[in-house]
Design an enzyme around this catalytic site. Structure first.
Site, mmCIF file in Angstrom:
data_model
loop_
_atom_site.group_PDB
_atom_site.id
_atom_site.type_symbol
_atom_site.label_atom_id
_atom_site.label_comp_id
_atom_site.label_asym_id
_atom_site.label_seq_id
_atom_site.Cartn_x
_atom_site.Cartn_y
_atom_site.Cartn_z
ATOM 1 N N LYS A 187 5.989 3.656 -12.102
ATOM 2 C CA LYS A 187 5.466 2.589 -12.278
ATOM 3 C C LYS A 187 4.967 2.925 -13.976
ATOM 4 O O LYS A 187 4.173 3.721 -13.981
ATOM 5 C CB LYS A 187 3.875 3.254 -10.830
ATOM 6 C CG LYS A 187 4.339 2.558 -9.922
ATOM 7 C CD LYS A 187 3.304 2.660 -8.370
ATOM 8 C CE LYS A 187 2.568 2.032 -8.752
ATOM 9 N NZ LYS A 187 2.115 0.421 -8.218
HETATM 10 C C1 LIG Z 1 5.606 -3.723 -8.401
HETATM 11 C C2 LIG Z 1 5.825 -3.567 -7.132
HETATM 12 N N1 LIG Z 1 6.350 -3.737 -5.896
HETATM 13 C C3 LIG Z 1 5.802 -2.846 -4.902
HETATM 14 C C4 LIG Z 1 4.953 -2.261 -4.855
HETATM 15 C C5 LIG Z 1 4.759 -1.623 -3.529
HETATM 16 O O1 LIG Z 1 4.923 -0.059 -3.854
HETATM 17 P P1 LIG Z 1 3.702 0.645 -2.893
HETATM 18 O O2 LIG Z 1 4.199 0.221 -0.687
HETATM 19 O O3 LIG Z 1 4.904 2.212 -3.230
HETATM 20 O O4 LIG Z 1 3.013 0.584 -3.242
HETATM 21 C C6 LIG Z 1 3.767 -1.777 -5.710
HETATM 22 C C7 LIG Z 1 2.856 -1.341 -5.680
HETATM 23 O O5 LIG Z 1 2.622 -0.262 -5.671
HETATM 24 C C8 LIG Z 1 4.037 -2.276 -7.290
HETATM 25 O O6 LIG Z 1 3.136 -2.210 -7.622
#
Ligand SMILES: Cc1ncc(COP(=O)(O)O)c(C=O)c1O
Length: 321
Positions: free
Chosen positions: A159
């Site tokens: 991230k």
């Molecule tokens: C691009 C992206 N995909 C998927 C997710 C979902 O991830 P998570 O379930 O860990 O929040 C997120 C959010 O964090 C994201 O920013």
């Protein structure tokens, strides 16, 4: 914005909200060199509990590793303790949690080694990211004109703040077109994910989701795969084409901010019955029970904030990894 809180944790200390500021010449702001997490804390009958804190803290440290940061002052366990401290210091029952590791102090020659990583943790009240109505009615999405990152252009397992310019382009376009959310295809043209959510479809009683090669390894995605298998569904990770979305019985998305939301329409085509279907509903209910401490999986996935509230956070000297 309603993002106020009493304190923000900055590099080992709780700082008053107004004082948690950074300089204009912080390199992270100029080059998108930061890594972050989005985490939620939920109200339960045993007090506030953070959903899958360990996994989020580990993903944060892994994002820093992918970005190339080498002298993090805190381990995943220390960051998890700092997160709990920040939640309890602010006195929230429920909140969104935003830790961020950012490049600071120099760094004008485009290497992370020219600066130092700073760490902050903010919390705020945040209810329904996609709106209260979306929970039952689902939302309308478009396939974006923007492509998701090729996995050797941007590192999709991390991230990284700069990665999110791609999400902002897609989400802004989607909303200006009158949709609620954008679906991004990968560099090969297969369905990748949404701007801040992973995606699933249900067809003929089976559940399908794209493999993790070029998407974020969502923690909610992982939870839903587990909950779906607990409920007896077969979950298949395989490449999905755009038209497989159109003819699915159900499509739904999930993420920390969005939780579990049906896509009732994609590219102006009605999906299934045009409202949340039974598979999505079963998973949404299981997920909500889990985060409220009312599901057999809750014990494994909830970290109670007040159970062993950390007294102070050890601030180590920076060490090279
Ligand atoms: C691009 C992206 N995909 C998927 C997710 C979902 O991830 P998570 O379930 O860990 O929040 C997120 C959010 O964090 C994201 O920013």
């Amino acid at each position: 914005m309603g993002m106020e809180s009493k304190y923000i944790w900055m590099n080992g200390e709780l700082v008053e909200f107004e004082k948690a500021t950074l300089h204009f010449l912080t390199p992270a702001l100029h080059y998108g060199v930061g890594v972050f997490e989005g985490i939620r804390c939920y109200s339960t009958s045993s007090g506030p509990a953070v959903f899958r804190l360990k996994e989020h803290a580990e993903r944060l440290v892994n994002s820093a590793k992918v970005m190339g940061f080498r002298d993090l002052a805190y381990s995943a366990d220390e960051l998890a303790d700092a997160i709990k401290l920040t939640v309890s210091a602010n006195g929230f029952d429920e909140c969104y949690i935003r830790p961020l590791i950012y490049l600071t102090d120099g760094g004008w020659n485009l290497t992370v080694d020219a600066g130092k990583p700073g760490v902050g943790i903010a919390v705020w009240k945040w209810n329904n990211y996609l709106g209260a109505e979306a929970l039952e009615a689902g939302i309308r999405a478009n396939v974006s004109s923007f492509t998701r990152h090729h996995p050797n252009v941007m590192m999709t397992k991390a991230k990284i703040t700069g990665n999110y310019a791609n999400s902002v382009l897609a989400k802004t376009e989607s909303m200006r077109l009158g949709f609620d959310e954008a679906i991004l295809l990968d560099a090969h043209g297969y369905v990748a994910e949404c701007t801040g959510e992973n995606l699933f479809l249900a067809r003929g009683g089976r559940i399908y989701t794209p493999p993790t090669v070029d998407i974020l390894e969502g923690i909610t995605r992982d939870a839903l795969i587990t909950l779906a298998r607990d409920l007896g569904y077969e979950v298949v990770e395989q490449p999905i084409s755009r038209d497989q979305l159109y003819i699915a019985d159900e499509v739904f998305v999930c993420g920390t901010a969005a939780e579990v939301i049906a896509l009732r329409e994609i590219d102006l085509r009605v999906i299934g019955a045009g409202r949340m279907g039974p598979v999505t509903r079963a998973l949404q209910q299981a997920f909500h029970a889990t985060i409220r401490g009312q599901h057999p999986r809750s014990a494994e996935w909830l970290d109670y904030v007040n159970a062993e509230a950390p007294v102070s956070i050890p601030v180590r000297e920076r060490v090279s990894a």
